[in-house]
Design a protein around this motif. Sequence first.
Motif, PDB file in Angstrom:
ATOM      1  N   GLU A 187       0.962  -1.223  -0.023  1.00  0.00           N
ATOM      2  CA  GLU A 187      -0.092   0.218   0.019  1.00  0.00           C
ATOM      3  C   GLU A 187       0.692   1.371   0.106  1.00  0.00           C
ATOM      4  O   GLU A 187       2.016   1.245   0.381  1.00  0.00           O
ATOM      5  CB  GLU A 187      -0.926   0.098   1.281  1.00  0.00           C
ATOM      6  CG  GLU A 187      -2.001  -1.091   1.249  1.00  0.00           C
ATOM      7  CD  GLU A 187      -2.958  -1.062   2.433  1.00  0.00           C
ATOM      8  OE1 GLU A 187      -3.181   0.051   3.146  1.00  0.00           O
ATOM      9  OE2 GLU A 187      -3.178  -2.054   2.895  1.00  0.00           O
ATOM     10  N   VAL A 188       0.325   2.562  -0.462  1.00  0.00           N
ATOM     11  CA  VAL A 188       0.894   3.584  -0.460  1.00  0.00           C
ATOM     12  C   VAL A 188       1.421   3.969   1.075  1.00  0.00           C
ATOM     13  O   VAL A 188       0.687   3.884   2.004  1.00  0.00           O
ATOM     14  CB  VAL A 188      -0.140   4.899  -0.892  1.00  0.00           C
ATOM     15  CG1 VAL A 188       0.809   6.280  -0.827  1.00  0.00           C
ATOM     16  CG2 VAL A 188      -0.440   4.340  -2.283  1.00  0.00           C
ATOM     17  N   GLY A 189       2.807   4.350   1.216  1.00  0.00           N
ATOM     18  CA  GLY A 189       3.201   4.932   2.437  1.00  0.00           C
ATOM     19  C   GLY A 189       3.850   3.953   3.470  1.00  0.00           C
ATOM     20  O   GLY A 189       4.191   4.160   4.394  1.00  0.00           O
ATOM     21  N   LEU A 190       3.854   2.616   2.829  1.00  0.00           N
ATOM     22  CA  LEU A 190       4.669   1.413   3.644  1.00  0.00           C
ATOM     23  C   LEU A 190       6.002   1.195   3.607  1.00  0.00           C
ATOM     24  O   LEU A 190       6.262   0.117   4.048  1.00  0.00           O
ATOM     25  CB  LEU A 190       3.603   0.395   3.824  1.00  0.00           C
ATOM     26  CG  LEU A 190       2.265   0.426   4.221  1.00  0.00           C
ATOM     27  CD1 LEU A 190       1.387  -0.779   4.168  1.00  0.00           C
ATOM     28  CD2 LEU A 190       2.411   0.946   5.755  1.00  0.00           C
ATOM     29  N   GLY A 191       6.754   2.086   2.505  1.00  0.00           N
ATOM     30  CA  GLY A 191       8.247   1.956   2.312  1.00  0.00           C
ATOM     31  C   GLY A 191       8.881   1.411   1.422  1.00  0.00           C
ATOM     32  O   GLY A 191       9.827   0.696   1.566  1.00  0.00           O
ATOM     33  N   LYS A 192       8.080   1.221   0.404  1.00  0.00           N
ATOM     34  CA  LYS A 192       8.497   0.765  -0.883  1.00  0.00           C
ATOM     35  C   LYS A 192       9.810   1.117  -1.300  1.00  0.00           C
ATOM     36  O   LYS A 192      10.885   0.581  -1.816  1.00  0.00           O
ATOM     37  CB  LYS A 192       7.528   0.307  -2.195  1.00  0.00           C
ATOM     38  CG  LYS A 192       6.384  -0.699  -1.626  1.00  0.00           C
ATOM     39  CD  LYS A 192       5.254  -0.441  -2.871  1.00  0.00           C
ATOM     40  CE  LYS A 192       4.857   0.943  -3.267  1.00  0.00           C
ATOM     41  NZ  LYS A 192       3.784   1.420  -2.084  1.00  0.00           N
ATOM     42  N   THR A 193      10.085   2.478  -1.383  1.00  0.00           N
ATOM     43  CA  THR A 193      11.122   3.335  -1.847  1.00  0.00           C
ATOM     44  C   THR A 193      12.249   2.846  -0.921  1.00  0.00           C
ATOM     45  O   THR A 193      13.310   2.411  -1.339  1.00  0.00           O
ATOM     46  CB  THR A 193      10.840   4.676  -1.702  1.00  0.00           C
ATOM     47  OG1 THR A 193       9.663   5.136  -2.413  1.00  0.00           O
ATOM     48  CG2 THR A 193      11.950   5.365  -2.078  1.00  0.00           C
ATOM     49  N   TYR A 194      12.102   2.813   0.315  1.00  0.00           N
ATOM     50  CA  TYR A 194      13.143   2.646   1.410  1.00  0.00           C
ATOM     51  C   TYR A 194      13.692   0.992   1.259  1.00  0.00           C
ATOM     52  O   TYR A 194      14.859   0.853   1.431  1.00  0.00           O
ATOM     53  CB  TYR A 194      12.892   2.832   2.877  1.00  0.00           C
ATOM     54  CG  TYR A 194      13.257   4.270   3.325  1.00  0.00           C
ATOM     55  CD1 TYR A 194      13.796   4.530   4.355  1.00  0.00           C
ATOM     56  CD2 TYR A 194      13.151   5.254   2.336  1.00  0.00           C
ATOM     57  CE1 TYR A 194      14.125   5.879   4.941  1.00  0.00           C
ATOM     58  CE2 TYR A 194      13.602   6.708   2.523  1.00  0.00           C
ATOM     59  CZ  TYR A 194      13.940   6.842   3.851  1.00  0.00           C
ATOM     60  OH  TYR A 194      14.276   8.227   4.392  1.00  0.00           O
ATOM     61  N   ILE A 195      12.576   0.109   0.935  1.00  0.00           N
ATOM     62  CA  ILE A 195      13.098  -1.181   0.958  1.00  0.00           C
ATOM     63  C   ILE A 195      14.156  -1.259  -0.501  1.00  0.00           C
ATOM     64  O   ILE A 195      14.901  -1.959  -0.261  1.00  0.00           O
ATOM     65  CB  ILE A 195      11.668  -2.237   0.555  1.00  0.00           C
ATOM     66  CG1 ILE A 195      11.121  -2.079   2.034  1.00  0.00           C
ATOM     67  CG2 ILE A 195      12.084  -3.390   0.223  1.00  0.00           C
ATOM     68  CD1 ILE A 195       9.621  -2.780   1.986  1.00  0.00           C
ATOM     69  N   ALA A 196      13.760  -0.737  -1.568  1.00  0.00           N
ATOM     70  CA  ALA A 196      14.349  -0.936  -2.620  1.00  0.00           C
ATOM     71  C   ALA A 196      15.677  -0.318  -2.417  1.00  0.00           C
ATOM     72  O   ALA A 196      16.935  -0.781  -2.972  1.00  0.00           O
ATOM     73  CB  ALA A 196      13.505  -0.120  -3.948  1.00  0.00           C
ATOM     74  N   ILE A 197      15.818   1.121  -1.801  1.00  0.00           N
ATOM     75  CA  ILE A 197      17.107   1.565  -1.582  1.00  0.00           C
ATOM     76  C   ILE A 197      18.049   0.910  -0.725  1.00  0.00           C
ATOM     77  O   ILE A 197      19.050   0.592  -0.857  1.00  0.00           O
ATOM     78  CB  ILE A 197      16.892   3.050  -1.037  1.00  0.00           C
ATOM     79  CG1 ILE A 197      16.190   3.953  -2.086  1.00  0.00           C
ATOM     80  CG2 ILE A 197      18.151   3.606  -0.476  1.00  0.00           C
ATOM     81  CD1 ILE A 197      15.828   5.256  -1.372  1.00  0.00           C
TER      82      ILE A 197
END
Length: 141
Positions: free
Chosen positions: A55-65
């Motif tokens: 879902e939006v806002g659960l950290g996909k960006t930080y997980i990928a980084i």
Amino acid sequence: MYLEEKTAAQIIDMNPFPEKGFIDEDVAKRQFNVVLKGFNHLNQPGNNFLYIADEVGLGKTYIAIGIASLFRYFSSNPGNYIDTIIVPKQNLQHKWLKEIKNFITSNYCQRDNRVRSIIDKPVALLNHESILERLAPFKNE
């Protein structure tokens, strides 16, 4: 190579300021586990992609980084290691640049000139012009 949780925790911290309450501890732990599992999955022979959906806002960006940071950290030749993140919308491009800087500054624990330099800056953060310059040789292919 199989990365153990203890070793990964010495490299990245998904909740570096728990006392400030920026991120829920359970969410940070889940993100860390996904980063670790994602890294270990991609590090196995034949596994060359990973879908990160939530879902939006659960950290996909930080997980990928986080996953990219671990690959850069364990690279046998970090000076030549290149991460490519393709983000089509300009507003998301700015978000990713901001999030990469934030992650490297706050969540990456090492100062090793692999991911974060000794002056706390990302070692390979590119701007739009430098990305176009790197892609120029492929323009006519």
